[in-house]
Design a protein around this motif. Sequence first.
Motif, PDB file in Angstrom:
ATOM      1  N   ILE A 132      21.034  32.307  38.482  1.00  0.00           N
ATOM      2  CA  ILE A 132      20.688  33.526  37.749  1.00  0.00           C
ATOM      3  C   ILE A 132      19.878  33.176  36.505  1.00  0.00           C
ATOM      4  CG2 ILE A 132      21.651  35.402  36.347  1.00  0.00           C
ATOM      5  CD1 ILE A 132      24.014  35.430  38.376  1.00  0.00           C
ATOM      6  N   LEU A 133      20.361  32.223  35.717  1.00  0.00           N
ATOM      7  CA  LEU A 133      19.654  31.855  34.495  1.00  0.00           C
ATOM      8  C   LEU A 133      18.291  31.248  34.820  1.00  0.00           C
ATOM      9  CD1 LEU A 133      19.673  31.745  31.451  1.00  0.00           C
ATOM     10  CD2 LEU A 133      20.889  29.565  31.566  1.00  0.00           C
ATOM     11  N   ASP A 134      18.245  30.432  35.864  1.00  0.00           N
ATOM     12  CA  ASP A 134      16.979  29.830  36.269  1.00  0.00           C
ATOM     13  C   ASP A 134      15.964  30.911  36.650  1.00  0.00           C
ATOM     14  OD1 ASP A 134      15.401  27.428  36.908  1.00  0.00           O
ATOM     15  OD2 ASP A 134      15.576  28.103  38.980  1.00  0.00           O
ATOM     16  N   GLY A 135      16.439  31.910  37.385  1.00  0.00           N
ATOM     17  CA  GLY A 135      15.553  32.999  37.778  1.00  0.00           C
ATOM     18  C   GLY A 135      15.054  33.803  36.590  1.00  0.00           C
ATOM     19  N   ILE A 136      15.947  34.034  35.625  1.00  0.00           N
ATOM     20  CA  ILE A 136      15.560  34.776  34.423  1.00  0.00           C
ATOM     21  C   ILE A 136      14.502  34.006  33.642  1.00  0.00           C
ATOM     22  CG2 ILE A 136      16.368  35.568  32.169  1.00  0.00           C
ATOM     23  CD1 ILE A 136      19.095  36.142  33.527  1.00  0.00           C
ATOM     24  N   LEU A 137      14.745  32.722  33.440  1.00  0.00           N
ATOM     25  CA  LEU A 137      13.816  31.915  32.648  1.00  0.00           C
ATOM     26  C   LEU A 137      12.469  31.761  33.343  1.00  0.00           C
ATOM     27  CD1 LEU A 137      16.279  29.135  31.403  1.00  0.00           C
ATOM     28  CD2 LEU A 137      15.382  31.073  30.096  1.00  0.00           C
ATOM     29  N   ALA A 138      12.481  31.662  34.671  1.00  0.00           N
ATOM     30  CA  ALA A 138      11.231  31.515  35.416  1.00  0.00           C
ATOM     31  C   ALA A 138      10.337  32.739  35.244  1.00  0.00           C
ATOM     32  CB  ALA A 138      11.526  31.273  36.891  1.00  0.00           C
ATOM     33  N   LYS A 139      10.960  33.916  35.171  1.00  0.00           N
ATOM     34  CA  LYS A 139      10.175  35.152  35.064  1.00  0.00           C
ATOM     35  C   LYS A 139       9.798  35.487  33.620  1.00  0.00           C
ATOM     36  CE  LYS A 139      10.080  36.611  39.396  1.00  0.00           C
ATOM     37  NZ  LYS A 139      10.959  37.706  39.836  1.00  0.00           N
ATOM     38  N   THR A 140      10.642  35.124  32.662  1.00  0.00           N
ATOM     39  CA  THR A 140      10.443  35.574  31.283  1.00  0.00           C
ATOM     40  C   THR A 140       9.926  34.502  30.334  1.00  0.00           C
ATOM     41  OG1 THR A 140      12.719  35.018  30.644  1.00  0.00           O
ATOM     42  CG2 THR A 140      12.319  37.241  31.544  1.00  0.00           C
ATOM     43  N   THR A 185      20.557  39.103  38.601  1.00  0.00           N
ATOM     44  CA  THR A 185      19.302  38.606  38.037  1.00  0.00           C
ATOM     45  C   THR A 185      18.343  39.757  37.772  1.00  0.00           C
ATOM     46  OG1 THR A 185      19.553  36.516  39.249  1.00  0.00           O
ATOM     47  CG2 THR A 185      17.355  37.038  38.401  1.00  0.00           C
ATOM     48  N   GLU A 186      18.210  40.656  38.732  1.00  0.00           N
ATOM     49  CA  GLU A 186      17.305  41.795  38.555  1.00  0.00           C
ATOM     50  C   GLU A 186      17.780  42.705  37.428  1.00  0.00           C
ATOM     51  OE1 GLU A 186      14.325  42.294  39.859  1.00  0.00           O
ATOM     52  OE2 GLU A 186      14.613  40.300  40.741  1.00  0.00           O
ATOM     53  N   ALA A 187      19.087  42.902  37.314  1.00  0.00           N
ATOM     54  CA  ALA A 187      19.622  43.739  36.236  1.00  0.00           C
ATOM     55  C   ALA A 187      19.326  43.112  34.877  1.00  0.00           C
ATOM     56  CB  ALA A 187      21.121  43.934  36.421  1.00  0.00           C
ATOM     57  N   ALA A 188      19.467  41.787  34.795  1.00  0.00           N
ATOM     58  CA  ALA A 188      19.179  41.092  33.538  1.00  0.00           C
ATOM     59  C   ALA A 188      17.692  41.184  33.198  1.00  0.00           C
ATOM     60  CB  ALA A 188      19.619  39.638  33.636  1.00  0.00           C
ATOM     61  N   LEU A 189      16.828  41.020  34.198  1.00  0.00           N
ATOM     62  CA  LEU A 189      15.389  41.100  33.955  1.00  0.00           C
ATOM     63  C   LEU A 189      14.985  42.512  33.505  1.00  0.00           C
ATOM     64  CD1 LEU A 189      14.096  38.988  36.978  1.00  0.00           C
ATOM     65  CD2 LEU A 189      13.899  38.383  34.547  1.00  0.00           C
ATOM     66  N   PHE A 249      20.298  21.235   9.196  1.00  0.00           N
ATOM     67  CA  PHE A 249      19.773  21.567  10.519  1.00  0.00           C
ATOM     68  C   PHE A 249      19.832  23.087  10.685  1.00  0.00           C
ATOM     69  CE2 PHE A 249      21.243  17.252  10.825  1.00  0.00           C
ATOM     70  CZ  PHE A 249      20.332  16.619  11.660  1.00  0.00           C
ATOM     71  N   ARG A 250      18.697  23.673  11.046  1.00  0.00           N
ATOM     72  CA  ARG A 250      18.636  25.129  11.200  1.00  0.00           C
ATOM     73  C   ARG A 250      17.550  25.479  12.203  1.00  0.00           C
ATOM     74  NH1 ARG A 250      21.828  29.662   9.808  1.00  0.00           N
ATOM     75  NH2 ARG A 250      20.522  31.471  10.218  1.00  0.00           N
ATOM     76  N   ALA A 251      17.764  26.510  12.990  1.00  0.00           N
ATOM     77  CA  ALA A 251      16.768  26.992  13.938  1.00  0.00           C
ATOM     78  C   ALA A 251      16.367  28.419  13.564  1.00  0.00           C
ATOM     79  CB  ALA A 251      17.314  26.961  15.355  1.00  0.00           C
ATOM     80  N   ALA A 252      15.168  28.808  13.938  1.00  0.00           N
ATOM     81  CA  ALA A 252      14.689  30.159  13.655  1.00  0.00           C
ATOM     82  C   ALA A 252      15.276  31.142  14.659  1.00  0.00           C
ATOM     83  CB  ALA A 252      13.159  30.190  13.739  1.00  0.00           C
ATOM     84  N   PRO A 253      15.369  32.408  14.303  1.00  0.00           N
ATOM     85  CA  PRO A 253      15.825  33.413  15.266  1.00  0.00           C
ATOM     86  C   PRO A 253      14.792  33.626  16.376  1.00  0.00           C
ATOM     87  CG  PRO A 253      15.310  34.435  13.143  1.00  0.00           C
ATOM     88  CD  PRO A 253      15.106  32.969  12.985  1.00  0.00           C
ATOM     89  N   VAL A 254      15.253  34.165  17.512  1.00  0.00           N
ATOM     90  CA  VAL A 254      14.341  34.509  18.607  1.00  0.00           C
ATOM     91  C   VAL A 254      14.422  36.007  18.863  1.00  0.00           C
ATOM     92  CG1 VAL A 254      14.402  32.243  19.702  1.00  0.00           C
ATOM     93  CG2 VAL A 254      16.134  33.948  20.326  1.00  0.00           C
ATOM     94  N   GLU A 255      13.377  36.514  19.518  1.00  0.00           N
ATOM     95  CA  GLU A 255      13.315  37.956  19.765  1.00  0.00           C
ATOM     96  C   GLU A 255      14.336  38.396  20.803  1.00  0.00           C
ATOM     97  OE1 GLU A 255      10.021  41.265  21.313  1.00  0.00           O
ATOM     98  OE2 GLU A 255       9.402  39.242  20.730  1.00  0.00           O
ATOM     99  N   ARG A 256      14.499  37.584  21.872  1.00  0.00           N
ATOM    100  CA  ARG A 256      15.451  37.911  22.930  1.00  0.00           C
ATOM    101  C   ARG A 256      16.109  36.625  23.427  1.00  0.00           C
ATOM    102  NH1 ARG A 256      12.093  40.278  27.465  1.00  0.00           N
ATOM    103  NH2 ARG A 256      10.671  38.714  26.601  1.00  0.00           N
ATOM    104  N   ILE A 257      17.305  36.769  23.998  1.00  0.00           N
ATOM    105  CA  ILE A 257      18.038  35.614  24.518  1.00  0.00           C
ATOM    106  C   ILE A 257      18.718  35.997  25.826  1.00  0.00           C
ATOM    107  CG2 ILE A 257      20.183  36.136  23.258  1.00  0.00           C
ATOM    108  CD1 ILE A 257      20.502  33.107  22.800  1.00  0.00           C
ATOM    109  N   ALA A 258      18.855  35.015  26.723  1.00  0.00           N
ATOM    110  CA  ALA A 258      19.580  35.219  27.986  1.00  0.00           C
ATOM    111  C   ALA A 258      20.806  34.330  28.006  1.00  0.00           C
ATOM    112  CB  ALA A 258      18.680  34.895  29.174  1.00  0.00           C
ATOM    113  N   CYS A 259      21.933  34.882  28.439  1.00  0.00           N
ATOM    114  CA  CYS A 259      23.199  34.148  28.439  1.00  0.00           C
ATOM    115  C   CYS A 259      23.903  34.357  29.778  1.00  0.00           C
ATOM    116  CB  CYS A 259      24.121  34.638  27.319  1.00  0.00           C
ATOM    117  SG  CYS A 259      23.350  34.772  25.688  1.00  0.00           S
TER     118      CYS A 259
END
Length: 455
Positions: A373-381, A319-323, A264-274
Amino acid sequence: MSARPFPAGPLIAFYGDDFTGSSASMEATAFAGVESVLFLSPPTTERLSDFAGYRVIGVAGVARAQSPEWMDEHLPPVFDLLAAIGAPVIHYKVCSTFDSAPHIGSIGRAVDIAARKFEGWIPLVVADPGMGRYQAIGNLFAAAHGVVHRLDRHPVMARHPVTPMHEADLARHLAGQTDKTIGLVDFVSVKRGDADARLAQEIAAGAKIVSLDVLDKETLIEAGRLIWERGAHPTFGVGSQGLEAALVAWWRHAGLIPQEAPTFRAAPVERIACVSGSVSPVTAAQIALARDKGFATIALDTARAVDAAEWERETGRATEAALTALGSGRDALVHSAAGPDDPSVAAFRTAVEMSNQLVEAVNERVGVGLGAILDGILAKTRLPRAVISGGDTSGRAASMLGIDALTAIAPLAPGSPLCRAHAARADRDGLEIALKGGQVGAPDFFLAAKNGGAL
């Protein structure tokens, strides 16, 4: 070698008393090639039908952070649901460091409730060598920073802010939560080949709960054998993901599943939110390394959570700082604390005390805020991957995302797989997410999550 064969349909139905621990149980079976799904709330019959053919069905819960009275109200329908699934093994999944107390997260109360429905002896398997958890003569040991500690001397669990573990003997600890007799099949009996005789002796002596020592591959297999071959029909068991690991070990040993699991393996992503609500020093080290490697780490002023309006403004700021960070090409990690010694921890406690509010209510607000916060980040990005860190935080935060089920994609750290989200919302269905317990993972965990697996 004769072994009880697999029945048609599900093999295990489990309820996890916190979200991150639940994903650990799913991981134990999924990465052995046994199709597994984890629901984030009790599924309807219709939703279960969407996962027909899955052999392990889990439900993630929040009982670890709840009172015995809450359990009295909420656990009976959960056990009814698990029984209706028809699996031969029903599992109440707890943390591998046995986090519990008589007043909160009481494992004993959960057992008392389940015992009214399920007959037979109750196996207790907490150790899991793959997670650095070992049980010898009934005492639990857990690794931290490469060193194995007796649980009551563990640098994290001995001073846990909610459920400090002052007793390593699990029977003595559990005796403060239930009046049921607790027996033991010790590793000496296993090594002598006397496990069946020892189990029979304990049951004859009146034991309702029987703790199983697990130290290595041999004792893990034997624990799985006792559950699968000597349990009631169905068997109700209690323990960590070690219970699933033991069953998998026995199934492999008995030839019921292949010795080698798929890769089991996943590919890398360009950006991630945590987002992280953990105060563990393990998570603190992970946050520090992520910062060193270029993540934008955004600290929350959790003392503001005592006031709903102030907290909404604070989560909006984060949220704004993360975005902004993500917009500049950086990864974002919003956290409530950088370890137990972070001054924000003391400030939060002082603010709660001065507000005369229950700490549980304010903690709930913090968890919901992290989810928002995470929901807001994902909704925008529309980022494809995210991480929620913190056992108690994960349940509250994940509930804000509209996700109702998870299936495992790839291992990141023992007990915290990368998962695929299933949701009615099109913008959440297919999201890749990891739910990480505070004490789980190597220092490079957040980097590994971005990379799709261990670095």
